[in-house]
Design an enzyme around this catalytic site. Sequence first.
Site, PDB file in Angstrom:
ATOM      1  N   ASP A  33       0.854  -1.186   0.000  1.00 23.32           N
ATOM      2  CA  ASP A  33       0.000   0.000   0.000  1.00 23.32           C
ATOM      3  C   ASP A  33       0.886   1.230   0.000  1.00 23.32           C
ATOM      4  O   ASP A  33       2.056   1.171   0.394  1.00 23.32           O
ATOM      5  CB  ASP A  33      -0.937   0.015   1.211  1.00 23.32           C
ATOM      6  CG  ASP A  33      -2.153   0.920   0.987  1.00 23.32           C
ATOM      7  OD1 ASP A  33      -2.416   1.307  -0.175  1.00 23.32           O
ATOM      8  OD2 ASP A  33      -2.840   1.240   1.960  1.00 23.32           O
ATOM      9  N   GLY A  34       0.325   2.318  -0.460  1.00 24.04           N
ATOM     10  CA  GLY A  34       1.032   3.577  -0.461  1.00 24.04           C
ATOM     11  C   GLY A  34       0.038   4.711  -0.592  1.00 24.04           C
ATOM     12  O   GLY A  34      -1.071   4.520  -1.083  1.00 24.04           O
ATOM     13  N   GLU A  71       2.436   3.780  -4.297  1.00 20.78           N
ATOM     14  CA  GLU A  71       1.967   2.417  -4.597  1.00 20.78           C
ATOM     15  C   GLU A  71       3.027   1.649  -5.375  1.00 20.78           C
ATOM     16  O   GLU A  71       3.324   0.493  -5.071  1.00 20.78           O
ATOM     17  CB  GLU A  71       0.655   2.455  -5.387  1.00 20.78           C
ATOM     18  CG  GLU A  71      -0.527   3.030  -4.644  1.00 20.78           C
ATOM     19  CD  GLU A  71      -1.176   2.079  -3.647  1.00 20.78           C
ATOM     20  OE1 GLU A  71      -0.697   0.939  -3.458  1.00 20.78           O
ATOM     21  OE2 GLU A  71      -2.191   2.493  -3.051  1.00 20.78           O
ATOM     22  N   ASP A  93      -4.285  -2.680  -3.465  1.00 23.28           N
ATOM     23  CA  ASP A  93      -5.589  -2.042  -3.624  1.00 23.28           C
ATOM     24  C   ASP A  93      -5.518  -0.937  -4.681  1.00 23.28           C
ATOM     25  O   ASP A  93      -6.457  -0.178  -4.861  1.00 23.28           O
ATOM     26  CB  ASP A  93      -6.119  -1.502  -2.287  1.00 23.28           C
ATOM     27  CG  ASP A  93      -5.232  -0.441  -1.660  1.00 23.28           C
ATOM     28  OD1 ASP A  93      -4.278   0.027  -2.306  1.00 23.28           O
ATOM     29  OD2 ASP A  93      -5.502  -0.079  -0.495  1.00 23.28           O
ATOM     30  N   HIS A 147      -9.550  -0.755   2.329  1.00 25.82           N
ATOM     31  CA  HIS A 147     -10.385  -0.381   3.478  1.00 25.82           C
ATOM     32  C   HIS A 147     -11.675  -1.202   3.521  1.00 25.82           C
ATOM     33  O   HIS A 147     -12.733  -0.687   3.859  1.00 25.82           O
ATOM     34  CB  HIS A 147     -10.691   1.120   3.448  1.00 25.82           C
ATOM     35  CG  HIS A 147      -9.456   1.944   3.280  1.00 25.82           C
ATOM     36  ND1 HIS A 147      -8.533   2.114   4.298  1.00 25.82           N
ATOM     37  CD2 HIS A 147      -8.971   2.617   2.209  1.00 25.82           C
ATOM     38  CE1 HIS A 147      -7.543   2.872   3.842  1.00 25.82           C
ATOM     39  NE2 HIS A 147      -7.776   3.179   2.590  1.00 25.82           N
ATOM     40  N   ASP A 157      -1.719  -0.524   5.044  1.00 28.24           N
ATOM     41  CA  ASP A 157      -2.174   0.871   5.073  1.00 28.24           C
ATOM     42  C   ASP A 157      -1.681   1.578   6.330  1.00 28.24           C
ATOM     43  O   ASP A 157      -1.179   2.708   6.265  1.00 28.24           O
ATOM     44  CB  ASP A 157      -3.705   0.920   4.986  1.00 28.24           C
ATOM     45  CG  ASP A 157      -4.230   2.335   5.037  1.00 28.24           C
ATOM     46  OD1 ASP A 157      -4.009   3.088   4.066  1.00 28.24           O
ATOM     47  OD2 ASP A 157      -4.858   2.705   6.054  1.00 28.24           O
TER      48      ASP A 157
END
Length: 182
Positions: A33-34, A71, A93, A147, A157
Amino acid sequence: MASDAAAEGGGAAAAAERPAPARPRRVVEVWTDGGCSPNPGPGGWAAILVSGPHRKELSGAEPHSTNNRMELTAAIAALEALKGPCRVVLHTDSEYLRNGITRWVKDWLRNGWRTASRQPVANRELWQRLLDAAARHEVAWRWVRGHAGDPMNERADRLATEARERLMAAAADRPAPSSRRR
């Protein structure tokens, strides 16, 4: 494979003499994640690598970035951290990351790193690093809804957010440069 050897003029005997490419032995699951806040702005990235009982968490931050760059950086860091060829299932994601690496990059390469509208590809240097990092592995790119309760996605995250917040706190603690001239 035999048809490739025949096309090269070497036939089956030449194909038998060539060493088989190394097959990745280990399976590694990766969650990345980023993000930035605001976007663009200070950014953080994270990756969680899991292989059997082993787990490694990576994270970092940059003072000026974008969500997309963070990301990409997370995926690059994860793949570059692997010591040898692996079978990787990379969960992200980011549709930008997943679509870019599985669909768009083929056209970008064919078009000399230009988009369909003939514009230069954004983040080209990161896409090239990602291609290099992925080349020695067998990577399956999996999209997960962000999320939405996936514990590993939520952990990635949090790690990315914490890395960004540490960077911002460190910057806030630094004294401002003196405005006096000597």
